[in-house]
Design a protein around this motif. Structure first.
Motif, PDB file in Angstrom:
ATOM      1  N   ASP A 114       0.707  -1.126   0.164  1.00 23.63           N
ATOM      2  CA  ASP A 114      -0.053   0.109   0.077  1.00 23.63           C
ATOM      3  C   ASP A 114       0.868   1.123   0.102  1.00 23.63           C
ATOM      4  O   ASP A 114       0.557   2.513  -0.414  1.00 23.63           O
ATOM      5  CB  ASP A 114      -0.935  -0.098   1.098  1.00 23.63           C
ATOM      6  N   SER A 115       2.164   1.039   0.574  1.00 22.85           N
ATOM      7  CA  SER A 115       2.873   2.464   0.723  1.00 22.85           C
ATOM      8  C   SER A 115       3.484   2.565  -0.549  1.00 22.85           C
ATOM      9  O   SER A 115       3.949   1.780  -1.666  1.00 22.85           O
ATOM     10  CB  SER A 115       3.923   2.189   1.822  1.00 22.85           C
ATOM     11  N   SER A 116       3.786   3.843  -0.714  1.00 19.22           N
ATOM     12  CA  SER A 116       4.730   4.391  -2.132  1.00 19.22           C
ATOM     13  C   SER A 116       6.203   4.410  -1.630  1.00 19.22           C
ATOM     14  O   SER A 116       6.449   5.306  -0.937  1.00 19.22           O
ATOM     15  CB  SER A 116       3.948   5.666  -2.717  1.00 19.22           C
ATOM     16  N   ILE A 117       6.854   3.637  -2.600  1.00 17.62           N
ATOM     17  CA  ILE A 117       8.299   3.657  -2.200  1.00 17.62           C
ATOM     18  C   ILE A 117       9.294   4.831  -2.874  1.00 17.62           C
ATOM     19  O   ILE A 117      10.274   5.144  -2.822  1.00 17.62           O
ATOM     20  CB  ILE A 117       9.055   2.338  -2.619  1.00 17.62           C
ATOM     21  N   ASN A 118       8.151   5.705  -3.520  1.00 21.47           N
ATOM     22  CA  ASN A 118       8.679   6.761  -4.542  1.00 21.47           C
ATOM     23  C   ASN A 118       9.019   7.943  -3.418  1.00 21.47           C
ATOM     24  O   ASN A 118       9.544   8.904  -3.932  1.00 21.47           O
ATOM     25  CB  ASN A 118       7.706   7.144  -5.402  1.00 21.47           C
ATOM     26  N   VAL A 119       8.806   7.819  -2.240  1.00 21.62           N
ATOM     27  CA  VAL A 119       9.223   8.947  -1.328  1.00 21.62           C
ATOM     28  C   VAL A 119      10.562   8.755  -0.942  1.00 21.62           C
ATOM     29  O   VAL A 119      11.132   7.674  -1.175  1.00 21.62           O
ATOM     30  CB  VAL A 119       8.258   8.943  -0.060  1.00 21.62           C
ATOM     31  N   LYS A 120      11.280   9.815  -0.805  1.00 21.09           N
ATOM     32  CA  LYS A 120      12.937   9.626  -0.382  1.00 21.09           C
ATOM     33  C   LYS A 120      12.904   9.154   0.785  1.00 21.09           C
ATOM     34  O   LYS A 120      12.124   9.505   1.825  1.00 21.09           O
ATOM     35  CB  LYS A 120      13.349  10.988  -0.201  1.00 21.09           C
ATOM     36  N   SER A 146      19.775  -4.269 -11.457  1.00 21.92           N
ATOM     37  CA  SER A 146      20.524  -5.534 -11.791  1.00 21.92           C
ATOM     38  C   SER A 146      21.687  -5.288 -11.208  1.00 21.92           C
ATOM     39  O   SER A 146      22.366  -6.106 -10.557  1.00 21.92           O
ATOM     40  CB  SER A 146      20.769  -5.609 -13.326  1.00 21.92           C
ATOM     41  N   SER A 147      22.376  -4.074 -11.192  1.00 24.94           N
ATOM     42  CA  SER A 147      23.674  -3.784 -10.573  1.00 24.94           C
ATOM     43  C   SER A 147      23.713  -3.929  -8.984  1.00 24.94           C
ATOM     44  O   SER A 147      24.560  -4.384  -8.702  1.00 24.94           O
ATOM     45  CB  SER A 147      24.100  -2.427 -10.967  1.00 24.94           C
ATOM     46  N   LYS A 163       8.631  -0.751  -9.594  1.00 24.01           N
ATOM     47  CA  LYS A 163       7.821  -0.764  -8.297  1.00 24.01           C
ATOM     48  C   LYS A 163       8.579  -0.281  -7.037  1.00 24.01           C
ATOM     49  O   LYS A 163       8.195   0.306  -6.288  1.00 24.01           O
ATOM     50  CB  LYS A 163       7.327  -2.083  -8.139  1.00 24.01           C
ATOM     51  N   LEU A 164      10.174  -0.766  -7.215  1.00 23.95           N
ATOM     52  CA  LEU A 164      10.787  -0.416  -6.333  1.00 23.95           C
ATOM     53  C   LEU A 164      11.774   0.903  -6.179  1.00 23.95           C
ATOM     54  O   LEU A 164      12.605   1.126  -5.828  1.00 23.95           O
ATOM     55  CB  LEU A 164      11.937  -1.669  -5.876  1.00 23.95           C
ATOM     56  N   ASN A 165      11.246   1.640  -7.326  1.00 27.61           N
ATOM     57  CA  ASN A 165      11.744   3.205  -7.482  1.00 27.61           C
ATOM     58  C   ASN A 165      13.428   2.942  -7.918  1.00 27.61           C
ATOM     59  O   ASN A 165      14.117   4.005  -7.660  1.00 27.61           O
ATOM     60  CB  ASN A 165      11.726   3.853  -6.350  1.00 27.61           C
ATOM     61  N   TYR A 166      13.384   2.072  -8.699  1.00 23.06           N
ATOM     62  CA  TYR A 166      14.738   2.179  -9.363  1.00 23.06           C
ATOM     63  C   TYR A 166      14.753   2.732 -10.666  1.00 23.06           C
ATOM     64  O   TYR A 166      13.763   2.966 -11.263  1.00 23.06           O
ATOM     65  CB  TYR A 166      15.300   0.608  -9.646  1.00 23.06           C
ATOM     66  N   SER A 167      15.999   3.610 -10.952  1.00 24.72           N
ATOM     67  CA  SER A 167      16.015   4.660 -12.254  1.00 24.72           C
ATOM     68  C   SER A 167      16.123   3.684 -13.485  1.00 24.72           C
ATOM     69  O   SER A 167      15.284   4.174 -14.662  1.00 24.72           O
ATOM     70  CB  SER A 167      17.123   5.395 -12.189  1.00 24.72           C
TER      71      SER A 167
END
Length: 188
Positions: free
Chosen positions: A85-91, A158-159, A148-152
């Motif tokens: 439910d939470s957004s990982i897009n927050v710092k 992968s790295s 989903k996990l806010n990776y660029s």
């Protein structure tokens, strides 16, 4: 025969706490992940019994204030990364500061002092663990997991995955697929 099991750590821990508190006949209210309020005065004997009943599950009562705050930091990070439910897009720095009512600098220094690792590293480890679960569930592509996990990018995911686990997410996917094929073959 081998089966794969999906579970939510938060739900499992909460269920264990509920059962053990009920067994010890302690009136309580679970306030949040890892935090319980007793609704009555609890004798030392009951508290010891409760504590001992948690030990086999790797759960322990925390009494040191620094350790309590470290646990709250870890719980907040796990909630941020794993909670659907939470957004990982927050710092993460803003999220932790607001959730725990301390400056991020203080939280970061305390976390490093007590755990000998950084908050950032702990977040990466949790994100990689979540990535593994999502790969095992097989419902999302690597691109969707990265988003989903806010990776660029998938390359960034992968790295970090390879730096943490020693293999790429694609290699991990192939291992899971191969294990399922072998399990299916052995079942038939």
């Amino acid at each position: 025969m081998r089966i794969f099991i999906k579970f939510d750590f938060n739900t499992v821990c909460k269920k264990i706490l509920e059962e053990k508190l009920d067994e010890c006949q302690i009136k309580h209210r679970i306030l949040g992940f890892g935090e319980v309020e007793f609704l009555e005065k609890v004798s030392i004997e009951k508290l010891d019994s409760f504590s001992n009943s948690l030990y086999p599950y790797g759960i322990e009562i925390v009494e040191n204030q620094k350790t309590i705050l470290i646990q709250k930091i870890k719980d907040a990070i796990v909630d941020l990364v794993f909670n659907e439910d939470s957004s990982i897009n927050v710092k993460s720095s803003v999220y932790l500061s607001e959730k725990l009512n301390h400056s991020y600098g203080y939280l970061s220094n305390l976390f490093s002092e007590v755990t000998y690792t950084s908050i950032e590293n702990f977040i990466i480890i949790q994100k990689i663990e979540h990535t593994k679960q999502l790969i095992i569930n097989g419902q999302l592509s690597l691109t969707e997991i990265a988003f989903k996990l806010n990776y660029s990018s998938v390359a960034h995911l992968s790295s970090q995955f390879k730096n943490t686990t020693g293999i790429t997410p694609s290699a991990f996917q192939r291992i899971i697929t191969k294990r399922r094929e072998i399990a299916t073959k052995n079942k038939n």
